[in-house]
Enzyme design. Structure first.
Site, PDB file in Angstrom:
ATOM      1  N   ASP A   1       0.923  -1.196  -0.069  1.00  0.00           N
ATOM      2  CA  ASP A   1       0.011   0.052  -0.108  1.00  0.00           C
ATOM      3  C   ASP A   1       0.900   1.147   0.037  1.00  0.00           C
ATOM      4  O   ASP A   1       1.975   1.209   0.749  1.00  0.00           O
ATOM      5  CB  ASP A   1      -0.841  -0.123   1.330  1.00  0.00           C
ATOM      6  CG  ASP A   1      -1.836  -1.238   1.215  1.00  0.00           C
ATOM      7  OD1 ASP A   1      -2.514  -1.265   0.130  1.00  0.00           O
ATOM      8  OD2 ASP A   1      -2.308  -1.772   2.178  1.00  0.00           O
ATOM      9  N   ASP A  39      -6.850  -1.271  -4.506  1.00  0.00           N
ATOM     10  CA  ASP A  39      -8.206  -1.312  -3.605  1.00  0.00           C
ATOM     11  C   ASP A  39      -8.847   0.134  -4.224  1.00  0.00           C
ATOM     12  O   ASP A  39     -10.060  -0.135  -4.043  1.00  0.00           O
ATOM     13  CB  ASP A  39      -7.444  -0.678  -2.719  1.00  0.00           C
ATOM     14  CG  ASP A  39      -6.454  -1.704  -1.869  1.00  0.00           C
ATOM     15  OD1 ASP A  39      -6.865  -2.935  -1.923  1.00  0.00           O
ATOM     16  OD2 ASP A  39      -5.688  -1.422  -0.915  1.00  0.00           O
TER      17      ASP A  39
END
Length: 178
Positions: free
Chosen positions: A134, A152
């Site tokens: 991330d 995401d």
């Protein structure tokens, strides 16, 4: 047309029926490629936990998530890696089936394409690294949204489009029935 020719035509769908799916699958592949390029880029250019401030509410960072959304089950012993990998692959098979059965619903297909690309992008991370990379971090003062990535974002936008598609579909059904 002979009966035998008609049977052959119905048992062997024309390539045109499936050609439209190719562009959606190609779009999912492009999302996967973009996701992987950005993850590799940030993984190689930042140290774990490093943050680069871009805006007063947005930083680039490098974090690893061994769990699911919002780091769900991230603190477990490692079984969650394979659980979420199998879950992502299973969801992808279901999405492909849904895409096949709803080939003419373009908004629905776009939503499924984004979710498919996102799910497979994160599955690749889980298999290759044991965690999801991330790098996008949004916050306001002391409130932080969990760090996320391109995959995401695809899943989130796809889920929102699914809701919008269903609302519009139901509204259209209601208008036709009145």
């Amino acid at each position: 047309m002979s009966t035998q020719a008609q049977e052959h035509q119905t048992s062997n769908p024309s390539p045109d029926k499936y050609r439209g799916l190719g562009r959606w699958l190609f779009a999912a592949l492009l999302l996967i490629v973009l996701d992987q390029i950005t993850k590799i880029g940030f993984d190689h250019s930042l140290r774990y936990g490093q943050r680069i401030n871009i805006l007063p509410f947005f930083d680039l960072t490098l974090l690893y998530n061994k769990g699911a959304a919002f780091s769900f089950l991230a603190d477990q012993a490692g079984w969650q890696r394979w659980f979420f990998t199998v879950l992502g692959l299973g969801a992808s098979v279901f999405i492909l089936w849904m895409m096949h059965t709803h080939r003419t619903q373009h908004r629905f297909l776009l939503a499924l394409t984004l979710i498919l690309g996102g799910a497979l992008g994160n599955v690749i991370d889980r298999i290759a690294y044991g965690h999801v990379i991330d790098f996008l971090l949004f916050y306001w003062r002391d409130w932080y949204y969990p760090a996320f990535n391109v995959a995401d974002a695809g899943i989130t936008v796809g889920a929102i489009l699914l809701v919008i598609d269903e609302i519009l579909r139901l509204r259209g059904q209601h208008a036709r029935s009145t």
